[in-house]
Design a protein around this motif. Structure first.
Motif, PDB file in Angstrom:
ATOM      1  N   GLY A 192     -57.206 -44.202 -67.737  1.00 10.42           N
ATOM      2  CA  GLY A 192     -57.208 -45.306 -68.692  1.00 10.42           C
ATOM      3  C   GLY A 192     -55.806 -45.820 -68.965  1.00 10.42           C
ATOM      4  O   GLY A 192     -55.565 -47.027 -69.023  1.00 10.42           O
ATOM      5  N   THR A 193     -54.860 -44.886 -69.113  1.00 14.02           N
ATOM      6  CA  THR A 193     -53.477 -45.268 -69.393  1.00 14.02           C
ATOM      7  C   THR A 193     -52.858 -46.031 -68.232  1.00 14.02           C
ATOM      8  O   THR A 193     -52.234 -47.092 -68.422  1.00 14.02           O
ATOM      9  N   VAL A 194     -52.992 -45.485 -67.018  1.00 12.92           N
ATOM     10  CA  VAL A 194     -52.376 -46.114 -65.851  1.00 12.92           C
ATOM     11  C   VAL A 194     -52.948 -47.516 -65.625  1.00 12.92           C
ATOM     12  O   VAL A 194     -52.210 -48.460 -65.331  1.00 12.92           O
ATOM     13  N   LEU A 195     -54.265 -47.651 -65.785  1.00 16.74           N
ATOM     14  CA  LEU A 195     -54.871 -48.982 -65.662  1.00 16.74           C
ATOM     15  C   LEU A 195     -54.332 -49.924 -66.741  1.00 16.74           C
ATOM     16  O   LEU A 195     -54.121 -51.117 -66.494  1.00 16.74           O
ATOM     17  N   GLY A 196     -54.081 -49.386 -67.924  1.00 19.72           N
ATOM     18  CA  GLY A 196     -53.579 -50.192 -69.021  1.00 19.72           C
ATOM     19  C   GLY A 196     -52.135 -50.634 -68.853  1.00 19.72           C
ATOM     20  O   GLY A 196     -51.689 -51.582 -69.506  1.00 19.72           O
ATOM     21  N   THR A 197     -51.396 -49.959 -67.965  1.00 20.39           N
ATOM     22  CA  THR A 197     -50.002 -50.363 -67.728  1.00 20.39           C
ATOM     23  C   THR A 197     -49.907 -51.596 -66.830  1.00 20.39           C
ATOM     24  O   THR A 197     -48.906 -52.323 -66.878  1.00 20.39           O
ATOM     25  N   LEU A 198     -50.923 -51.832 -66.030  1.00 21.05           N
ATOM     26  CA  LEU A 198     -50.843 -52.896 -65.023  1.00 21.05           C
ATOM     27  C   LEU A 198     -50.748 -54.310 -65.614  1.00 21.05           C
ATOM     28  O   LEU A 198     -49.976 -55.132 -65.104  1.00 21.05           O
ATOM     29  N   PRO A 199     -51.517 -54.644 -66.658  1.00 17.87           N
ATOM     30  CA  PRO A 199     -51.358 -55.991 -67.223  1.00 17.87           C
ATOM     31  C   PRO A 199     -49.937 -56.275 -67.689  1.00 17.87           C
ATOM     32  O   PRO A 199     -49.411 -57.370 -67.459  1.00 17.87           O
ATOM     33  N   GLY A 231     -44.628 -58.855 -66.881  1.00 17.31           N
ATOM     34  CA  GLY A 231     -43.183 -58.845 -66.707  1.00 17.31           C
ATOM     35  C   GLY A 231     -42.767 -59.442 -65.378  1.00 17.31           C
ATOM     36  O   GLY A 231     -41.781 -60.176 -65.285  1.00 17.31           O
ATOM     37  N   ARG A 232     -43.537 -59.155 -64.358  1.00 10.41           N
ATOM     38  CA  ARG A 232     -43.203 -59.636 -63.013  1.00 10.41           C
ATOM     39  C   ARG A 232     -43.357 -61.151 -62.912  1.00 10.41           C
ATOM     40  O   ARG A 232     -42.570 -61.825 -62.234  1.00 10.41           O
ATOM     41  N   LEU A 233     -44.346 -61.694 -63.572  1.00  9.96           N
ATOM     42  CA  LEU A 233     -44.640 -63.120 -63.453  1.00  9.96           C
ATOM     43  C   LEU A 233     -43.834 -63.993 -64.417  1.00  9.96           C
ATOM     44  O   LEU A 233     -43.438 -65.105 -64.073  1.00  9.96           O
ATOM     45  N   LEU A 234     -43.582 -63.497 -65.635  1.00  4.90           N
ATOM     46  CA  LEU A 234     -42.962 -64.332 -66.658  1.00  4.90           C
ATOM     47  C   LEU A 234     -41.459 -64.125 -66.809  1.00  4.90           C
ATOM     48  O   LEU A 234     -40.737 -65.061 -67.154  1.00  4.90           O
ATOM     49  N   GLY A 235     -40.970 -62.900 -66.606  1.00  2.00           N
ATOM     50  CA  GLY A 235     -39.550 -62.644 -66.789  1.00  2.00           C
ATOM     51  C   GLY A 235     -39.197 -62.320 -68.225  1.00  2.00           C
ATOM     52  O   GLY A 235     -39.970 -62.576 -69.155  1.00  2.00           O
ATOM     53  N   GLU A 236     -37.987 -61.771 -68.419  1.00  2.00           N
ATOM     54  CA  GLU A 236     -37.585 -61.267 -69.733  1.00  2.00           C
ATOM     55  C   GLU A 236     -37.424 -62.365 -70.778  1.00  2.00           C
ATOM     56  O   GLU A 236     -37.890 -62.231 -71.914  1.00  2.00           O
ATOM     57  N   LYS A 237     -36.762 -63.455 -70.437  1.00  2.00           N
ATOM     58  CA  LYS A 237     -36.464 -64.487 -71.433  1.00  2.00           C
ATOM     59  C   LYS A 237     -37.722 -65.095 -72.029  1.00  2.00           C
ATOM     60  O   LYS A 237     -37.845 -65.246 -73.250  1.00  2.00           O
ATOM     61  N   ARG A 238     -38.665 -65.458 -71.169  1.00  2.00           N
ATOM     62  CA  ARG A 238     -39.898 -66.085 -71.677  1.00  2.00           C
ATOM     63  C   ARG A 238     -40.721 -65.097 -72.499  1.00  2.00           C
ATOM     64  O   ARG A 238     -41.312 -65.460 -73.520  1.00  2.00           O
ATOM     65  N   LEU A 239     -40.740 -63.832 -72.062  1.00  2.00           N
ATOM     66  CA  LEU A 239     -41.498 -62.818 -72.799  1.00  2.00           C
ATOM     67  C   LEU A 239     -40.871 -62.547 -74.160  1.00  2.00           C
ATOM     68  O   LEU A 239     -41.578 -62.382 -75.161  1.00  2.00           O
ATOM     69  N   ILE A 275     -42.297 -49.980 -71.387  1.00  2.00           N
ATOM     70  CA  ILE A 275     -41.464 -49.804 -70.190  1.00  2.00           C
ATOM     71  C   ILE A 275     -42.098 -50.453 -68.965  1.00  2.00           C
ATOM     72  O   ILE A 275     -41.413 -50.757 -67.988  1.00  2.00           O
ATOM     73  N   SER A 276     -43.392 -50.715 -69.010  1.00  2.00           N
ATOM     74  CA  SER A 276     -44.062 -51.390 -67.894  1.00  2.00           C
ATOM     75  C   SER A 276     -43.526 -52.804 -67.700  1.00  2.00           C
ATOM     76  O   SER A 276     -43.508 -53.314 -66.572  1.00  2.00           O
ATOM     77  N   ILE A 277     -43.093 -53.433 -68.788  1.00  2.00           N
ATOM     78  CA  ILE A 277     -42.623 -54.818 -68.712  1.00  2.00           C
ATOM     79  C   ILE A 277     -41.326 -54.936 -67.916  1.00  2.00           C
ATOM     80  O   ILE A 277     -41.251 -55.722 -66.969  1.00  2.00           O
ATOM     81  N   PRO A 278     -40.255 -54.177 -68.267  1.00  2.00           N
ATOM     82  CA  PRO A 278     -39.035 -54.282 -67.458  1.00  2.00           C
ATOM     83  C   PRO A 278     -39.218 -53.789 -66.029  1.00  2.00           C
ATOM     84  O   PRO A 278     -38.509 -54.238 -65.123  1.00  2.00           O
ATOM     85  N   ALA A 279     -40.182 -52.874 -65.822  1.00  2.00           N
ATOM     86  CA  ALA A 279     -40.474 -52.449 -64.447  1.00  2.00           C
ATOM     87  C   ALA A 279     -40.979 -53.644 -63.643  1.00  2.00           C
ATOM     88  O   ALA A 279     -40.622 -53.816 -62.473  1.00  2.00           O
ATOM     89  N   GLY A 280     -41.810 -54.458 -64.281  1.00  2.00           N
ATOM     90  CA  GLY A 280     -42.288 -55.671 -63.617  1.00  2.00           C
ATOM     91  C   GLY A 280     -41.195 -56.702 -63.469  1.00  2.00           C
ATOM     92  O   GLY A 280     -41.049 -57.332 -62.419  1.00  2.00           O
ATOM     93  N   ILE A 281     -40.374 -56.862 -64.526  1.00  2.00           N
ATOM     94  CA  ILE A 281     -39.265 -57.810 -64.482  1.00  2.00           C
ATOM     95  C   ILE A 281     -38.302 -57.456 -63.357  1.00  2.00           C
ATOM     96  O   ILE A 281     -37.793 -58.323 -62.646  1.00  2.00           O
TER      97      ILE A 281
END
Length: 203
Positions: free
Chosen positions: A60-67, A72-80, A126-132
């Motif tokens: 459940g946790t790992v699946l929850g990290t993906l969104p 982060g990967r699609l939007l970037g730090e500034k917009r987020l 931490i999932s967000i900067p990993a995507g960024i």
């Protein structure tokens, strides 16, 4: 909150645990510090299997990290950051939270994903900067799985040991998490110091 979490686990079993841990990663105000100790208490009652409880929590946790990773990967730090400063109160995340998690990732690299799964307050973010940072998905999932297994297993085992007193775990998590954060930072600084000393010695 406690009543809803309890009913979900008792009514849906392992699926309920996975569902709650998935939501916990999307909406940080839902605490894993309450979900997994309760699941451990249910194991003590003989109504669930410990291994399956941990597995459900990890999945459940790992699946929850993906969104968050793909956000982060699609939007970037500034917009987020701008978005969370404006609307983050509805999901319990501020722009400063995003910046803090990004600093963790910048300082520790990919291993920050593993370490931060053990630190409340940044373990979800931490999932967000990993995507960024465009961290490879396979590496992200591997580090997330390792850190999450340690965290989920620890909480479930604590609930198993404490029994009906499992709720006290939530009160102890904050000071413990600060100790973990200090250890992580200390280890990183020690690593940098050793590397710097060796580099100067070779000159």
């Amino acid at each position: 909150m406690l009543e809803w979490v309890t009913e979900t686990i008792y009514n849906l079993g392992y699926v309920g645990i996975g569902f709650l841990m998935f939501l916990e990663n999307l909406f940080p105000p839902i605490p894993s510090e309450l979900i997994m100790p309760l699941a451990g208490f249910v194991v003590q009652q003989g109504k669930m299997d410990f291994t399956l409880v941990v597995l459900a929590g990890v999945v459940g946790t790992v699946l929850g990290t993906l969104p968050w990773y793909y956000t982060g990967r699609l939007l970037g730090e500034k917009r987020l950051t701008r978005f969370c400063d404006r609307y983050g109160k509805w999901i319990g995340i501020s722009g400063e939270d995003i910046s803090k998690a990004t600093r963790w990732f910048d300082h520790h690299g990919n291993k920050a994903v593993l370490f931060c799964r053990l630190v409340p307050g940044v373990r979800t973010l931490i999932s967000i900067p990993a995507g960024i940072g465009n961290m490879e998905l396979v590496a992200f999932l591997v580090y997330s799985k390792i850190g999450t297994t340690l965290w989920v297993g620890l909480l479930a085992y604590a609930g198993f040991i404490l029994g009906q007193n499992y709720k006290v775990i939530e009160g102890y998590i904050d000071p413990v998490s600060k100790v973990v954060a200090i250890v992580i930072i200390g280890t990183f600084l020690g690593y940098v110091l050793v590397k710097f000393t060796r580099k100067n010695a070779t000159r």
